[in-house]
Structure formats: C-alpha cells, structure tokens
Write an enzyme that holds these catalytic residues in place. Structure first.
Site, PDB file in Angstrom:
ATOM      1  N   ASP A 294       0.862  -1.173   0.000  1.00  0.00           N
ATOM      2  CA  ASP A 294       0.000   0.000   0.000  1.00  0.00           C
ATOM      3  C   ASP A 294       0.905   1.232   0.000  1.00  0.00           C
ATOM      4  OD1 ASP A 294      -2.473   1.460   0.328  1.00  0.00           O
ATOM      5  OD2 ASP A 294      -1.824   1.832   2.383  1.00  0.00           O
TER       6      ASP A 294
ATOM      7  N   THR B 211       0.165   4.799   1.060  1.00  0.00           N
ATOM      8  CA  THR B 211       0.112   5.693   2.214  1.00  0.00           C
ATOM      9  C   THR B 211       0.424   4.946   3.509  1.00  0.00           C
ATOM     10  OG1 THR B 211      -1.586   7.002   1.107  1.00  0.00           O
ATOM     11  CG2 THR B 211      -1.323   7.328   3.477  1.00  0.00           C
TER      12      THR B 211
ATOM     13  N   ASP C 165      -1.082  -1.017   6.381  1.00  0.00           N
ATOM     14  CA  ASP C 165      -1.174  -0.517   7.759  1.00  0.00           C
ATOM     15  C   ASP C 165      -2.569  -0.109   8.178  1.00  0.00           C
ATOM     16  OD1 ASP C 165      -1.477   1.755   6.201  1.00  0.00           O
ATOM     17  OD2 ASP C 165      -0.347   3.037   7.588  1.00  0.00           O
TER      18      ASP C 165
END
Length: 743
Positions: A430, A432, A629
């Site tokens: 991912d 960000t 996250d």
C-alpha cells in the site's frame, strides 16, 4: 483471585492499590476479581496446554510457562535435575572405578574387594542412582506406555531397567543363569556400572539441555525488562506522585524526566525531547518527540522532559503485545515440523524392534558368553536411539529466531510465517503509510473563482474532522494552524474509496477524488489541469465540492520514507517483484512508482479490490506478501501467503498479518527474509544432525562393526552420545541469537 479497587461512582476507574478516585475523590472500594491462571505448554508439542505444571503426555517433557517472567529464577525441573545429577555422580564415580578397576595392570580392584563382596558393593552404589536419580525417567516412560505415546523416556527407562534388573538378579541369585551368560571363569557379568553411568549421563544431558533451552527466553526477558516498575503521575491539581505501573489508567498525565523510561504508550502533551526506541524498533537513532507525537512504553527518554497522556496501558501497550506475539510464535509449529513428527511416530517402535533383533542375533551367533553380548548390545541400541534431538530440531530454532526477530523490530506471528517468508517472490505494498511517511501535510489550496482559502478551509476542515483518514487529518491540522474555527458537520457520510460528505452552515460539502466528482456530476474545469500538475509530482489532489459546484482543490503531500528507497533496492536484489496498490489516481501513483522504480502499479483501487489483486497474483502462481497498515488492508493481509503489517498502523492490520514491522520500516522485510532463510537453514542442519546421528548410531550400537573391526559400542558411550546429540542441536540453534541482516 486478585484484589482491585474501583470507584462506586465511576466504575471505569480501577486501581491495583487503595486510594481515591481521580474524578470524584471518593475512596476506592475493594473488589475481588478472577484472574486467568498461568498456563503451561510443552516445548515440543504446542497443542499441549495446561493450567498446572506437569509433564507432556506425548513426549514426557516438563511443561514450561507460556509466558516468561522477567524475574523468573531457574525452573524447578532444572533445579531438580541438577540435584539428581550431582548426587548420582557421587555414587557413580566409585561404582565405575570398582567395575572397571581390573582393566588396570595387576587388577588392583580384585585385591581390594573380593569377588564375593564386589557385587553387593556395586548393588549398594547403583541402587540410589537407578531408583532415585532415574525415577523421573521411569515415571515418564511408564506413562508413555500407558498412553501409547512412546518417546525418548520409553527407551531410556527400558534400557536402564533391563541393565539394572538383570544385574540385580545376577548379584542376588547367580545360580539361576545358564552357561550362555557366564564367562570363562564361570562368573555372570554385572552391568550395574552401565545402568549408573547411563542415568548420570542422561541427567547431565537434561541439565545442559534445560540450561540451553532457558536461554531461548532471553529475548522476552529483555523486552519485559524494558518496562519500568513505577511512573510519576500528575494529578488534576498539578501534584505529582510516584505510583506503581499497574495503577496507571487511560487518560492519566505522566511526567517523564530525563533518562527515565516511558511507562506506557501515550501522546506527548507538553515538552520536547529525543527518545531512544532502539530496544523496541531496532533503530539506533533517537527519535525527536514534540507535542502530539506518540511515545512507546519501554523506550528511554533523552535529555528533555515530557508530559504524556496515557493511551494504552497494561496488556494493551505495544511492548506487552510484542511480548505476547513473540511468546505465541515461539510455541507455534512450522510446516517442516510435520516431517519430524511423522518420523518420530514410527521411530520408537522401530528402535524397540531393532533392539530385539539385535538381542536375538547376538544370542544365536554371538561369541561366548553370547547372552551377555546380546543383552549389552540390545541396551546400547535402546539408549543411543533416543529421539530427543529429532524432536527439538525444529521448535528450538523457531524459539530462538522469533526472539531474535523481536529484538530487530520484526515480529513473526507464528512459525509458519518464519518458514514461508523466505519463499515470497511478490510483494504488494500500500502507498500511504507503507511507502510514504503516512503523515501527509497540505501543500497547496487552489481555490475556484469566488472562493477564498479561509472560507473554503472552514467548510472542508469541519467535514474532515469526522473522518479518521490521514488525508483528513492533514486538512484539519492545516486549518487549525491557520487559526480557523471549525464546527460540527451534520449528515456526515464516508464514501468508501471516494471521499466524504457533510453539511456545514447549511452548505453540502464533499471532499474526495475524481470518482466523487463523477458521482455528483461536477465539472472541475481548469482545476483538473492544475490538480494533474501536482499529481505528476507524486502529490495527492482532492476536490472540494460545495452545493454541487467545484470550490477548490486541496493538494496534500505525503513524503516517501527515507528507508523506502534502500528497502526496495534490497528487495530487487533478491529478485522480489514489487506491486504498489493505492486509492490515489493514476498520475500520482505513477509519479511515486517512477521515483521508486516499481514494476507494477494499481491506482484508484477500492479496499475490496486490494483483495482481488492479491488473489489475481496468487492465481498466476506467485507467492505473495502484502504490506499495509490500515483497516482496509486487513482482508488482503489475511489473503496473502504472508501479511506484513506496519507497527505504526492499526490493530486490525497487525492481527491480520503474519509479520509485523514495529517501526513500519520496509527494510525489515529484507531482514525478515534473511532471518527466515537462516532459520530454515538452521533447522535443516538440526534435522540432518538428528537423522544422521540415529542412522549411524543404531547400526554401530547393534554391533555391525564387530565382525570386521571387533568394535562394540558400550551402553555408557551410547548414553553420552545421546545426551550430546541433543545439546549439539540446541547449541546450533542458539547461533541464531547472533544473527544480523547481513549474515
């Protein structure tokens, strides 16, 4: 049961000690609550869990606490085995000298002890060693027979019992034995010294093994030692007092003076300092902490003073969760363990059969006294073939590796993750919070005609206050920094993968991406071109729509982590293909990808589509690791062969992942792969030692070398070799404690 004190007016307030409620000042009332008993687990069979200490019904080993205590002394089994060993040594040394003394020139022992007396002296010396020193082995061996879980203690108990029982009858009633048991002088051979030495050497092996195994908990003890025992709490009136760490509640203000350890997870409310987080993250450079920054319990404050507000206490702190994850991983089973389990299931019966065959062959064709030769070789086969080394080969390496990983900031959820990590060939990340810092900041506000920045930010900031997205936090922080007073948005709604919408001052305000514009049939006009210019730089541009008309573009920049470049380079060197997923638009995603040299990019991805991408890669035969996250990453983390969570992210992501990087540093993935390779190499070495030892030892003990070389393996030598084989496996596994990513 344990006692706690709670407030009668505020039941959420509780303490481990008597005192007054910090909210209403009423005296806390004592209550008794049930506590979960300490549980114990078998070091070789993680499925065996008991509420009380005891022995494993499968292998007979003593159960160990599931969680190591920081101040835990040597375990009771080690103390008991050490005592039994030294007392056995006292009796075994003279026993051995008496039995073997006549091998010296002049046969000095025969002149000191006549043949009529010597058997009784040997019986006197051997009996306490066998009946007391070896008693735990007999108990475990008998239990293994009753439960039909034959194990190492079956073989030890059988071998010692046969040697001692035979010698006992030969000493008390030698006339019962026929000529096949007698030497040229008509004496029946005694093997008291063999039984005594076997027991003593096995006890020595147990002591060495227990001491070595206790070192595998050193990583957990080191982590437990990070937590301070007290903290300085600041009351609502500003008064300060030192209180036990157990009495800290969420929301308490705590003062951390220079050089002190941070007591719990929290957020800085006052002060500025640098904090050494190396013991938790493995990162040696202290981290600057200012107001609103997060701090981790167990880390060490530098020269500044801080006041923090407690956010996670007790078992909820990151350090406590790390300790629990390491303990769980150490007790889990790697897939490669199935091989050892399968072999062990057939091993003990096969050894007993080999011992019987050895006895029969020597009894039929062996030299005189044939029955004595048959007995001694059958016992040697039983003793040397104990499968302890085989059973320890995998779990001991896993225990050491997971502890070492924790000290490097890499947490393995279970043994399967340790084994699979080395095999991944595709990493899905991912953007960000994984590739980027995850703390975006507003870089520009591009207003449409008729709008000013202050008015625009009041509307956008008020709506974004209800969202938990990092981009929303950036807009809110920027508006507040400008001194803009925000209000509460009505009818707030978060549209997954597109943006948010709410009503502020009777004006419907929406903030999001191009998909949001399309849903609302809004044309951004020239702002689209200006937004694309920023996206080409790798920045994120969000449209602000007020009353269904374009009002502005807010540009947010989330810088790439400094460690990301090095991490991707290391992974590329290891031939790992890297795929980036992001909800950002194609231009922003491609800009970031080109800067990092990534092969494939999936932009404008909704949370549900992340799972589909992982499945697609797996369908192509890829072994996929997914790094993320956020809550929206959890399904993809669970689907991937290895899910990798950033420790700086959400709890849901950490629970869904097989590996957690404490500081969210992607270089930890390369380190985890290197540790995985080293661990599996170590396990293969251990299994080779165990298999090769038994493959060579059993035939030698059975006497295959005797016809050619005249060599026989004494049961005493077999016992020494058996003990040393287990110790060698543990010593090899402990080498992983010195592992570095460059190893």
């Amino acid at each position: 049961m344990t006692a706690k004190w709670t407030c009668p007016m505020h039941p959420e307030v509780s303490s481990e000690h008597a005192g007054n409620c910090p909210k209403c000042a009423m005296a806390l009332e004592k209550v008794v609550v049930a506590t979960k008993a300490r549980q114990y687990v078998c070091p070789m069979h993680a499925e065996i869990i008991r509420d009380e200490p005891g022995e494993c019904p499968i292998c007979g080993m003593t159960l160990e606490p599931m969680l190591v205590a920081e101040d835990e002394d040597d375990n009771e089994e080690l103390i008991d085995m050490t005592r039994r060993f030294w007392i056995s040594v006292i009796f075994t040394v003279p026993l051995f000298l008496i039995a073997m003394g006549d091998l010296l020139p002049g046969k000095p022992m025969s002149s000191l002890l006549p043949n009529t007396v010597r058997p009784w002296v040997e019986l006197f010396l051997a009996t306490p060693v066998v009946l007391w020193g070896a008693w735990p082995f007999f108990v475990r061996g008998w239990r293994s027979v009753v439960t039909m879980n034959l194990n190492m203690f079956t073989l030890i108990g059988l071998g010692v019992a046969v040697a001692y029982g035979y010698s006992l009858v030969a000493a008390v009633m030698p006339s019962l034995f026929p000529d096949a048991f007698r030497d040229v002088n008509g004496h029946v051979a005694l093997y008291f010294e063999a039984a005594g030495v076997i027991v003593t050497l096995v006890l020595l092996g147990q002591v060495l093994e227990l001491r070595a195994r206790s070192q595998t908990g050193s990583a957990i003890k080191a982590l437990l030692g990070l937590t301070p025992k007290t903290a300085r709490r600041v009351s609502a009136t500003g008064e300060e007092e030192d209180v036990p760490i157990e009495s800290i509640l969420v929301g308490d203000l705590l003062r951390i003076r220079p050089g002190e350890k941070v007591p719990v997870d929290g957020r800085v409310t006052e002060g500025h300092s640098s904090v050494d987080e190396s013991m938790v993250s493995g990162e040696p450079v202290p981290v600057e902490k200012r107001t609103n920054d997060q701090v981790i319990g167990g880390t060490v404050n530098g020269t500044g003073a801080l006041v923090i507000r407690a956010e996670r206490v007790g078992a909820d702190t990151l350090l406590s969760r790390i300790v629990q994850m390491v303990a769980d991983a150490q007790r889990s089973r790697a897939p490669i363990q199935k091989l050892a389990d399968t072999v062990a299931g057939y091993f003990v019966p096969a050894v007993v059969l080999a011992s019987i065959i050895s006895f029969v062959v020597w009894a039929l064709v062996g030299p005189e006294p044939s029955m004595s030769y048959a007995l001694i070789n059958a016992i040697a086969v039983l003793i040397i073939a104990c499968p302890c080394a085989l059973g320890l080969a995998t779990p001991i390496s896993i225990m050491v590796a997971t502890g070492r990983g924790a000290s490097m900031g890499v947490l393995f959820k279970n043994a399967e993750a340790v084994e699979l990590m080395r095999d991944i060939d595709t990493l899905v990340v991912d953007k960000t919070g994984t590739l980027t810092v995850g703390k975006p900041e507003v870089a520009a506000v591009l207003c449409a005609e008729g709008w000013d920045e202050t008015s625009l930010l009041r509307l956008a900031g008020s709506v974004e206050r209800s969202s938990e997205h990092p981009l929303s936090a950036a807009i809110v922080s920027y508006a507040e920094a400008q001194g803009i007073e925000l209000t509460v948005a009505e009818d707030f709604n978060s549209i997954t993968g597109k943006g948010v919408v709410g009503t502020v001052d009777d004006r419907v305000t929406a903030i999001g991406n191009s998909a949001l514009l399309k849903d609302r049939n809004v044309d951004a006009g020239d702002l689209t071109r200006r937004a694309d210019e920023h996206r080409a730089k790798g920045e994120t541009a969000m449209y602000v729509v007020v009353d269904e008309k374009i009002a502005a573009v807010v540009v947010v920049a989330d810088p790439i982590k400094e460690s990301t470049y090095d991490a991707i380079q290391r992974l590329h060197q290891e031939k790992v293909s890297i795929v980036m997923l992001t909800g950002d638009n194609e231009k922003t995603a491609q800009a970031v990808a080109s800067r990092l040299g990534l092969e494939r990019v999936f932009a404008d991805v909704l949370p549900a589509q992340k799972l589909a991408v992982v499945k697609e890669l797996q369908a192509d035969g890829r072994i996929v690791a997914m790094a993320g996250d956020g809550v929206n990453d959890a399904p993809a983390l669970a689907q991937a062969q290895i899910g990798i969570a950033m420790g700086t992210g959400t709890d849901v992501a950490m629970e869904s992942a097989g590996v957690t990087l404490v500081k969210g540093d992607l270089r930890g993935i390369a380190s985890a792969r290197a540790l995985s390779r080293a661990t599996m190499r170590n396990i293969r070495q251990n299994l080779f030692f165990a298999f090769a030892y038994n493959a060579l030892g059993i035939p030698v003990a059975a006497g295959v070398l005797y016809p050619v070389f005249g060599l026989l393996l004494s049961p005493m030598i077999a016992a020494a070799a058996m003990s040393l084989s287990s110790v060698s496996v543990i010593a090899n596994a402990l080498r992983l404690r010195k592992f570095t990513a460059t190893t």
